[in-house]
Design an enzyme around this catalytic site. Structure first.
Site, PDB file in Angstrom:
ATOM      1  N   ASP A  11       5.294  41.674  41.497  1.00  0.00           N
ATOM      2  CA  ASP A  11       5.366  42.253  40.152  1.00  0.00           C
ATOM      3  C   ASP A  11       5.541  41.149  39.107  1.00  0.00           C
ATOM      4  O   ASP A  11       6.294  40.190  39.326  1.00  0.00           O
ATOM      5  CB  ASP A  11       6.579  43.197  40.120  1.00  0.00           C
ATOM      6  CG  ASP A  11       6.658  44.016  38.854  1.00  0.00           C
ATOM      7  OD1 ASP A  11       5.724  44.785  38.591  1.00  0.00           O
ATOM      8  OD2 ASP A  11       7.661  43.888  38.126  1.00  0.00           O
ATOM      9  N   GLU A  61       0.515  40.266  40.575  1.00  0.00           N
ATOM     10  CA  GLU A  61       0.157  40.991  39.350  1.00  0.00           C
ATOM     11  C   GLU A  61       0.079  39.919  38.257  1.00  0.00           C
ATOM     12  O   GLU A  61       1.073  39.567  37.635  1.00  0.00           O
ATOM     13  CB  GLU A  61       1.214  42.033  38.993  1.00  0.00           C
ATOM     14  CG  GLU A  61       0.767  42.871  37.800  1.00  0.00           C
ATOM     15  CD  GLU A  61       1.915  43.422  36.940  1.00  0.00           C
ATOM     16  OE1 GLU A  61       1.651  44.326  36.149  1.00  0.00           O
ATOM     17  OE2 GLU A  61       3.066  42.941  37.055  1.00  0.00           O
TER      18      GLU A  61
HETATM   19  C1  NOJ Z   1       4.597  45.876  36.246  1.00  0.00           C
HETATM   20  C2  NOJ Z   1       4.684  47.168  36.989  1.00  0.00           C
HETATM   21  O1  NOJ Z   1       3.438  47.465  37.539  1.00  0.00           O
HETATM   22  C3  NOJ Z   1       5.166  48.188  35.990  1.00  0.00           C
HETATM   23  O2  NOJ Z   1       5.058  49.501  36.488  1.00  0.00           O
HETATM   24  C4  NOJ Z   1       6.577  47.847  35.611  1.00  0.00           C
HETATM   25  O3  NOJ Z   1       7.045  48.735  34.611  1.00  0.00           O
HETATM   26  C5  NOJ Z   1       6.677  46.420  35.087  1.00  0.00           C
HETATM   27  N1  NOJ Z   1       5.926  45.489  35.855  1.00  0.00           N
HETATM   28  C6  NOJ Z   1       8.117  45.945  35.086  1.00  0.00           C
HETATM   29  O4  NOJ Z   1       8.547  45.731  36.391  1.00  0.00           O
END
Ligand code: NOJ
Length: 533
Positions: free
Chosen positions: A201, A265
């Site tokens: 993440d 991500e």
């Molecule tokens: C990216 C995640 O995919 C999202 O759902 C989340 O709110 C944020 N990062 C914070 O962790």
């Protein structure tokens, strides 16, 4: 010769655990529910599953606020359940990836509870603390995911702490070696249990500028990937030091057999920067390509990103193609406005690009976003309506297994945590797995056939993507022995000569002939052909 990693030409299925299958009738999907439906995934032909956050959490951000990195959220199951899932999935050749959240913890994490207890607490420096600006107020101009100052005043200890997301998600301080050490242990804990890797993440966000400098303004006309709320996140994201973390983790991932996967991500609009996260084959093995997902559903836009990506990635790096996720929404809505011909075409393109394909649960049946009425929304980050991602609940609604009122997601009579559809539009039932499984002409069957073809033709490698033509309405490319032609228009289009033996079309029929120009592609039709030799 070493065997290729499973994700080369493989298919990863993102599964939002709370919405996939509820095994115990509490309205929330869970780990046992995944075990119950593994045979479906195996029938579909996926190589791995990525579970949205499973760790204990107060759920201010549905698990992206972790309070224990080595546990399982009681609402979703137990460690034993997860072990059972890993084993049952392995029997079917399916790997299990978890979501790892290293950018921030929950404010309920024991590290943070200790950090706020005193300025000299053992874990104080695990987080980013700063004094007020000289004139008072937050230390700099950084904003959080809702557009509010990214700094929360902590009166008892007289400092601000940083939160790039919600105040309940304090950012970790990656300048501190102990934070690195903690995460090395967390990685090993899960790899030792048989977890095949992590989706990381906010992979682009871990380090913050040591001097906490102000972010510059966002130039007008910038994309949502370049910044938000009028600021370009130069100093609180994509810092060069973050690469050191992935070099460290890659060594750990590579010390296991088979090697574990790190999929980031990587939120950036710059394909060159995206490429940098692969390092010199010593950082992430996979990095999400958001410019592709946000490109318009038209040949020139998609081709441009695909070509730039291919050119930018270091040799041997494996690109990632996806159209949907739990934040950005579902491609059947964003790209296709629910038009089944377009949904099938998008699946064909995603499944025939070289690298890793990531399907979001429901993509395979063409599930569209649900207009969740305001009173039933559950995502606190977008409840204010101020988040550029809009209402994220729209893409988190329960999987539709069948056409019963519960959708086969939970027991009859149980109210699911999010509605299956908008109750104000009762006739809008949407597609279901059961209905489509009975129909060999369905999107689900097309998707299954595409995955089968992908495995046979593209599995185990990363063949070069050769763009043969990209006219405004037609994209033709070669990948391995395959030639793919995709008609991005509502008018018939000419099929390229010498495309080869047609293996599959999105309409289920061979392309027709229009008498004058030879074989023709129907409106929004896609074709996969194989050249001999
Ligand atoms: C990216 C995640 O995919 C999202 O759902 C989340 O709110 C944020 N990062 C914070 O962790």
């Amino acid at each position: 010769m070493a065997e290729s990693p499973w994700w080369h030409g493989g298919v990863l299925y993102q599964l939002y655990v709370r919405s996939w299958r509820d095994s115990n009738g509490d309205g929330y999907g869970d780990v046992r529910g995944i075990i119950e439906r593994l045979d479906y995934l195996s029938w579909l032909g996926v190589d791995g599953i990525w579970l949205s956050p499973t760790m204990p959490s107060p759920d201010q951000d549905w698990g992206y606020d972790v309070s224990d990195y080595t546990g399982v959220h009681p609402e979703l199951g137990t460690l034993d359940d997860l072990d059972a899932l890993i084993a049952a999935a392995a029997e079917r050749g399916i790997r299990v990836l978890l979501d790892l959240v290293p950018n921030h913890t929950s404010s309920a994490h024991p590290w943070f509870l200790d950090a706020v207890s005193a300025r000299d607490a053992e874990h104080r420096d695990y987080y980013v603390w700063a004094d007020p600006a000289p004139g008072g107020g937050p230390p700099n101009n950084w904003l959080d995911a809702t557009g509010q100052p990214a700094w929360q005043w902590h009166a008892a200890t007289g400092q601000y702490y940083l939160h790039n997301f919600l105040a309940g998600q304090p950012d970790l301080n990656w300048w501190l070696p102990s934070v690195h050490a903690e995460f090395r242990e967390i990685l090993r804990f899960w790899f030792d249990r048989g977890i095949a890797g992590f989706r990381i993440d906010v992979a682009h966000g871990l380090y913050k500028d040591a001097e906490l400098r102000d972010n510059p303004p966002l130039p007008p006309g910038s994309s949502r990937l370049d910044g938000r709320f009028g600021l370009r996140p130069v100093y609180n994201a994509n810092r060069p030091e973050t690469h050191s973390v992935y070099r460290e983790w890659r060594k750990i991932a590579g010390s296991y057999s088979p090697a574990r996967l790190l999929l980031g991500e990587t939120w950036t609009g710059d394909v060159g920067r995206l490429a940098s996260y692969y390092g010199n084959d010593d950082e992430l093995q996979l990095a999400f390509n958001f410019p592709f997902a946000f490109a318009g559903f038209e040949a020139p836009a998609l081709t441009a990103v695909a070509a730039e990506t291919t050119a930018a990635l270091p040799p041997g790096a494996c690109p990632v193609w996806t159209g949907s996720n739990h934040d950005i929404g579902r491609f059947p809505t964003r790209w296709c406005a629910g038009d089944e011909r377009k949904i099938r075409l998008a699946l064909l393109v995603l499944a025939t690009l070289p690298g890793t394909m990531v399907l979001y649960y429901g993509d395979e049946i063409g599930m569209t976003d649900v207009d969740v009425p305001a009173a039933l929304r559950r995502d606190s980050m977008t409840l204010s309506g101020n988040n550029p991602q809009g209402n994220r609940d729209r893409a988190r609604t329960p999987m539709r297994w069948d056409d019963s009122p519960s959708g086969g997601f939970t027991a009859e009579g149980v109210v699911p945590w999010l509605p299956l559809g908008n109750p104000l539009q009762p006739n809008l039932t949407g597609p279901s797995v059961a209905r489509q499984r009975d129909d060999p002409g369905s999107t689900l069957w097309l998707c299954r056939r595409l995955l089968e073809l992908r495995r046979a033709e593209l599995g185990g490698g990363i063949p070069r993507l050769e763009i043969l033509s990209a006219e405004p309405h037609l994209w033709v490319y070669r990948v391995g022995r395959l030639v793919v032609a995709a008609n991005f228009s509502g008018r018939p289009a000419g099929m390229p000569a010498a495309a080869g033996e047609v293996l599959l079309t999105t309409s289920g029929e061979e392309p027709g002939t229009d008498g004058r120009r030879g074989a023709a592609l129907g409106p929004w039709q896609g074709v996969v052909a194989r050249q001999s030799g």
